[in-house]
Design a protein around this motif. Structure first.
Motif, PDB file in Angstrom:
ATOM      1  N   UNK A  22     -13.147   1.062  -1.237  1.00 45.59           N
ATOM      2  CA  UNK A  22     -12.412   1.134   0.037  1.00 45.59           C
ATOM      3  C   UNK A  22     -11.286   2.165  -0.011  1.00 45.59           C
ATOM      4  N   UNK A  23     -10.624   2.272  -1.175  1.00 41.78           N
ATOM      5  CA  UNK A  23      -9.532   3.239  -1.305  1.00 41.78           C
ATOM      6  C   UNK A  23     -10.042   4.671  -1.204  1.00 41.78           C
ATOM      7  N   UNK A  24     -11.192   4.926  -1.811  1.00 41.86           N
ATOM      8  CA  UNK A  24     -11.773   6.263  -1.750  1.00 41.86           C
ATOM      9  C   UNK A  24     -12.206   6.618  -0.330  1.00 41.86           C
ATOM     10  N   UNK A  25     -12.752   5.651   0.384  1.00 39.57           N
ATOM     11  CA  UNK A  25     -13.168   5.891   1.771  1.00 39.57           C
ATOM     12  C   UNK A  25     -11.974   6.248   2.649  1.00 39.57           C
ATOM     13  N   UNK A  26     -10.869   5.517   2.487  1.00 37.44           N
ATOM     14  CA  UNK A  26      -9.666   5.786   3.286  1.00 37.44           C
ATOM     15  C   UNK A  26      -9.097   7.160   2.942  1.00 37.44           C
ATOM     16  N   UNK A  30      -8.786  10.572   5.558  1.00 34.24           N
ATOM     17  CA  UNK A  30      -7.540  11.297   5.844  1.00 34.24           C
ATOM     18  C   UNK A  30      -7.631  12.752   5.375  1.00 34.24           C
ATOM     19  N   UNK A  31      -8.053  12.928   4.132  1.00 34.04           N
ATOM     20  CA  UNK A  31      -7.983  14.259   3.527  1.00 34.04           C
ATOM     21  C   UNK A  31      -8.996  15.241   4.116  1.00 34.04           C
ATOM     22  N   UNK A  32     -10.160  14.752   4.539  1.00 34.89           N
ATOM     23  CA  UNK A  32     -11.176  15.676   5.049  1.00 34.89           C
ATOM     24  C   UNK A  32     -10.803  16.255   6.414  1.00 34.89           C
ATOM     25  N   UNK A  78      -9.422  12.885  -6.898  1.00 34.98           N
ATOM     26  CA  UNK A  78      -8.807  11.694  -6.300  1.00 34.98           C
ATOM     27  C   UNK A  78      -9.124  11.515  -4.820  1.00 34.98           C
ATOM     28  N   UNK A  79     -10.009  12.354  -4.282  1.00 35.61           N
ATOM     29  CA  UNK A  79     -10.404  12.316  -2.862  1.00 35.61           C
ATOM     30  C   UNK A  79      -9.272  12.743  -1.918  1.00 35.61           C
ATOM     31  N   UNK A  80      -8.211  13.293  -2.475  1.00 35.04           N
ATOM     32  CA  UNK A  80      -7.084  13.726  -1.648  1.00 35.04           C
ATOM     33  C   UNK A  80      -6.771  15.208  -1.811  1.00 35.04           C
ATOM     34  N   UNK A  81      -6.725  15.668  -3.059  1.00 39.19           N
ATOM     35  CA  UNK A  81      -6.381  17.061  -3.351  1.00 39.19           C
ATOM     36  C   UNK A  81      -7.662  17.835  -3.646  1.00 39.19           C
TER      37      UNK A  81
END
Length: 271
Positions: A22-26, A30-32, A78-81
């Motif tokens: 769930x954390x990776x999906x959220x 946001x990041x994409x 980290x799915x963010x950077x």
């Protein structure tokens, strides 16, 4: 798979063990959006994940205009950077195929590969290949050998550009069960010739790619219906972890790869 429908589309392949936390999906949600804005992409796709020994590479691809030729790949831990990968060349792919074993999870890691060249005099050449180079080459190779779309999902314009077909409403339930209804989503080096009978049913604007039925590697594909006949799943057995889905009679389709980034050399023993 298209980032805008990531949560929904991941549910279609979850039964195959392809899941995100769930954390990776959220984080991706946001990041994409930020990636799309910063790189001025018209569309963003979550490509998948290549698993490393120390950490995993999450991969996305962005499209500028042409869906076939203008794709750029980015990776993140980290799915963010996200960091942009260099485009893969044929030389990169050739060099990277010499590397055997798991990805480390460190883009600066260097592999050493020793090759023997047989000419008049036998010579030994030592190559050093960075993992970042191997990563972009592997993504390109998987795209060439496994990335597919339903027939009619994309069109080629008179200007030779490839775009999504807005009038595509999905394959019929019967057609969705045939390999010939799916096309390799990569520029064909040579478009396979069809018989006169088959040519009569072709349309130039949508039949500009090779179908799986013409593929010498079609033995590597497994096709099955799920949820009755509401979902079609194709798995590639050469690249274990590559899964394509399509909901017949809808415009919903996509693919994802979650694996080790290595070809399945054990396939002959699986038959």
């Amino acid at each position: 798979m298209q980032a805008d429908y990531l949560h929904q589309y991941l549910d279609y392949v979850a039964s195959n063990g392809l899941v995100l936390s769930p954390e990776q999906k959220v984080a991706l949600q946001v990041s994409l959006e930020i990636v799309k804005k910063n790189y001025k992409f018209s569309r963003v796709y979550f490509w998948g994940k290549i698993m490393g020994l120390t950490t995993d590479y999450f991969i996305v691809q962005g499209v500028e205009t042409d869906e076939l030729k203008d794709k750029k790949s980015l990776y993140s831990f980290n799915c963010m950077d996200w960091k942009l990968l260099p485009p893969a060349t044929d030389k990169m792919i050739e060099r990277s195929m010499m590397v055997k074993g798991r990805f480390m999870g460190d883009p600066s890691h260097e592999y050493e590969s020793i090759t023997v060249k047989k000419t008049d005099v036998e010579t030994i050449e030592e190559l050093k290949i960075k993992e970042e180079e191997r990563l972009t080459a592997t993504i390109e190779l998987i795209n060439k050998e496994a990335a597919i779309i339903p027939r009619g999902a994309f069109i080629k314009t008179p200007l030779e550009q490839v775009h999504r077909n807005r009038s595509f409403e999905g394959l019929s339930i019967i057609e969705a069960g045939k390999l010939q209804s799916y096309l390799h989503f990569t520029t064909p080096l040579i478009l396979k010739k069809k018989s006169l009978l088959l040519q009569a049913n072709l349309e130039e604007s949508i039949d500009f790619l090779n179908s799986l039925d013409d593929d010498e590697l079609k033995v590597f594909w497994s096709l099955q219906y799920e949820k009755g006949s509401k979902l079609v799943i194709l798995r590639n057995l050469l690249w274990l972890g590559f899964t394509f889905f399509h909901m017949p009679e809808t415009a919903q389709y996509g693919y994802i790869y979650m694996g080790l980034g290595e070809r399945n050399i054990d396939f002959p023993f699986m038959i």
